[in-house]
Design an enzyme around this catalytic site. Structure first.
Site, PDB file in Angstrom:
ATOM      1  N   TRP A 242      -0.505  10.639  32.602  1.00  0.00           N
ATOM      2  CA  TRP A 242       0.045  11.966  32.297  1.00  0.00           C
ATOM      3  C   TRP A 242      -0.471  12.530  30.973  1.00  0.00           C
ATOM      4  O   TRP A 242      -0.009  13.573  30.547  1.00  0.00           O
ATOM      5  CB  TRP A 242       1.579  11.889  32.255  1.00  0.00           C
ATOM      6  N   CYS A 278       3.209  12.711  40.146  1.00  0.00           N
ATOM      7  CA  CYS A 278       4.324  12.623  41.082  1.00  0.00           C
ATOM      8  C   CYS A 278       4.012  13.143  42.474  1.00  0.00           C
ATOM      9  O   CYS A 278       4.396  12.533  43.476  1.00  0.00           O
ATOM     10  CB  CYS A 278       5.558  13.321  40.507  1.00  0.00           C
ATOM     11  N   HIS A 336       9.422  17.918  39.765  1.00  0.00           N
ATOM     12  CA  HIS A 336       9.174  16.519  40.125  1.00  0.00           C
ATOM     13  C   HIS A 336       9.241  16.416  41.641  1.00  0.00           C
ATOM     14  O   HIS A 336      10.037  17.104  42.297  1.00  0.00           O
ATOM     15  CB  HIS A 336      10.194  15.591  39.474  1.00  0.00           C
ATOM     16  N   ASP A 361      11.646   7.526  45.826  1.00  0.00           N
ATOM     17  CA  ASP A 361      10.712   8.052  44.837  1.00  0.00           C
ATOM     18  C   ASP A 361       9.733   6.964  44.393  1.00  0.00           C
ATOM     19  O   ASP A 361      10.135   5.995  43.755  1.00  0.00           O
ATOM     20  CB  ASP A 361      11.492   8.582  43.629  1.00  0.00           C
ATOM     21  N   TYR A 526       3.907  19.346  32.128  1.00  0.00           N
ATOM     22  CA  TYR A 526       4.875  19.687  33.168  1.00  0.00           C
ATOM     23  C   TYR A 526       6.032  18.699  33.226  1.00  0.00           C
ATOM     24  O   TYR A 526       7.105  19.008  33.744  1.00  0.00           O
ATOM     25  CB  TYR A 526       4.177  19.775  34.535  1.00  0.00           C
TER      26      TYR A 526
END
Length: 565
Positions: A242, A278, A336, A361, A526
């Site tokens: 990220w 994600c 997300h 997830d 983000y």
């Protein structure tokens, strides 16, 4: 009892696979769904008497298969001899017994472990070793009412199991965009890659017999897949990144389908593919679950909270100069993405209270029982604030409904709660519509409408269940502020162009106030993590008693994502 010589075998792959909705995977190998019969034809030398001649079939999956674990079953003809077998067989009406051609309807249990099975046969009472007939793949069956993944509506089965293309939603709650994604669950070799993924998971490596047996349970399988899509603590598929540095791999924005990701993982010996975020994690997981037969869909939550300390609040810290003096472990992401999988939850309730969509997830955020995975968390439990249930319901509840508390941190280290936002987290939770490319807002599945008494009651109940003292959990600041303010967008944010914002001030005070306003602008990724300082400015404004709507303007460069404090 006569000894019958087996001359030939027909697995009817194309016919069976078409009936089992697996012909898009292959018509050259037998791939069937559990709880549904399939046909196998045997040709013997001479007539076959189904009431007296022996035909013993054995199916096995995994190492050390056993009937006790459900990974082995022996069954056959005559039918009355095998009453205790979990797999069932009967003579199909198309058989021509006098000439030795017998077609069997074979049915696996609706709770059989999924995976690859070997099939063998004995044709006499004296044979000590069965003859191998080949392999078959057994998948979950959303068309079978007894299967825990049964989905009642055919239109939904077509969307959530059979459809290979879809949409993933990104952006922000005010500016939602979609990207096309090729799930490709029926592409060549994808089913084998999905089974390989199960075979190399740490639970299988430590106790393969137990793991193969547990593959009867979609709850277990979805949890294993959640862990194996990320590579944080196993030989998983994707490595996340990220920080914007993608050396040695490709940017997450490179991907527009799951097939290339899964094939790369297999090609390079199970080494993680670089890199994912994600939406990539979720879309690849959707491919694996659909391929195995578990109905699922990709879901995007805008203004998604990441609660690290399990208190159902997101804490933001600011100094009196408007900057963040320390990085809070909590954060709120612009969006997300996770997966919802459809299944029953008899482990939680005997009355089907938590059956249906389950949030799962694969993005590695927090560990669950020591592993980077999340779910399956019943969406119905999240809606009702039943955060004492497994798996990971408190974490997903916070993602969609945490309160956001802003703290002022003073020079001596003390802090004061200056504002509690109870409504902004969890906006426009979105998924693709059934049978069309429209976006469907499913926020009401996860929480009651913001601002209602029901929503607050559920939140307060959830807080009590996670055993957080009330004064620390809700962070309510009862003092009515003398000045209120809000930021209004005058122009739509466009990358590379300036944006005009309006700061609206209102005075609720009976006295004249002179405000010193620190304008601080920071770049923000983000996922809610500040990146760098962009702009700092000091302004002074006088507010008269009970004066309303004093407007101040600010122009910001939008060449990169920003956050206005």
């Amino acid at each position: 009892m006569a000894v019958r010589l087996l001359l030939g075998l027909e697995l009817h792959c194309e016919k069976n696979n078409t009936a089992h909705k697996t012909n898009d995977i292959s018509v050259n190998r037998l791939i069937v769904r559990r709880g549904q019969s399939f046909l196998v034809t045997f040709d013997f030398h001479g007539p076959f008497r189904s009431t007296t001649d022996l035909l013993e079939l054995t199916v096995e999956t995994g190492p050390q298969p056993s009937e006790a674990l459900g990974t082995r079953s022996v069954f056959g003809l005559p039918e009355g001899r095998w009453k205790r077998s979990s797999w069932k067989v009967k003579v199909h009406q198309g058989s021509v017994l006098p000439v030795g051609s017998i077609t069997l309807d074979i049915t696996s249990p609706a709770d059989a472990p999924v995976g690859e099975y070997s099939l063998s046969v004995k044709t006499s009472a004296t044979a000590s070793v069965g003859s191998s007939l080949g392999k078959l793949l057994l998948l979950f069956n959303p068309w079978c009412q007894e299967d825990w993944v049964h989905l009642p509506e055919e239109e939904e089965r077509q969307e959530y199991v059979m459809r290979e293309q879809g949409l993933v939603y990104k952006g922000s709650d005010n500016y939602i965009s979609s990207m096309a994604w090729n799930f490709g669950q029926f592409e060549d070799d994808i089913v084998d890659i999905c089974l390989k993924l199960l075979d190399v998971n740490p639970k299988c490596l430590s106790d393969p017999a137990k793991d193969f047996s547990a593959r009867c349970n979609p709850i277990y399988v979805s949890r294993v897949v959640s862990a194996m899509i990320n590579a944080n603590d196993d030989g998983g598929v994707l490595m996340g990144r990220w920080d914007g540095q993608y050396d040695g791999g490709v940017s997450p924005t490179h991907w527009n389908g799951s097939v290339e990701v899964l094939r790369r993982w297999l090609k390079y010996g199970g080494n993680p593919v670089k890199y994912g975020q994600c939406w990539v994690f979720a879309a690849v997981m959707c491919t694996v679950l659909r391929c195995l037969g578990i109905p699922c869909r990709v879901v995007t939550n805008f203004q998604s909270a990441h609660d690290t300390d399990k208190n159902l609040t997101i804490d933001d810290f600011f100094s009196d100069y408007g900057v963040r003096p320390k990085q809070s472990p909590d954060s709120v992401w612009n969006y997300h993405v996770w997966v919802e999988a459809w299944m029953r939850r008899p482990d939680l309730s005997v009355d089907s209270l938590y059956d249906g969509w389950q949030a799962v997830d694969p993005t590695p955020q927090e560990k669950s029982t020591g592993v980077y995975c999340c779910g399956p968390a019943p969406v119905k439990a999240i809606l009702q604030g039943h955060v004492d249930l497994k798996y990971d319901v408190p974490f997903v509840f916070a993602e969609v409904n945490a309160d956001r508390v802003t703290w002022m941190v003073f020079a001596d280290g003390s802090k004061k709660n200056i504002f509690t936002d109870t409504v902004s987290v969890g906006q426009n939770i979105s998924t693709k519509a059934v049978g069309s490319d429209k976006r469907v807002d499913i926020t009401a599945n996860y929480k009651h409408a913001e601002g209602t008494e029901k929503e607050r009651a559920v939140y307060n109940q959830a807080v009590k269940k996670v055993n957080i003292p009330e004064e620390n959990s809700n962070g309510i600041h009862d003092d009515k502020p003398g000045v209120s303010m809000k930021i209004v967008e005058l122009t739509k944010p466009v990358s590379g162009k300036d944006i005009d914002l309006e700061l609206v001030l209102n005075s609720n005070d009976n006295e004249t106030r002179t405000l010193v306003i620190n304008v601080n602008v920071q770049a923000m990724r983000y996922n809610g993590i500040p990146s760098s300082q962009i702009q700092t400015e000091l302004k002074e404004q006088k507010l008269l008693p009970n004066q309303g709507r004093v407007k101040m303007f600010q122009s910001l460069s939008m060449s990169r994502p920003t956050m206005f404090n």
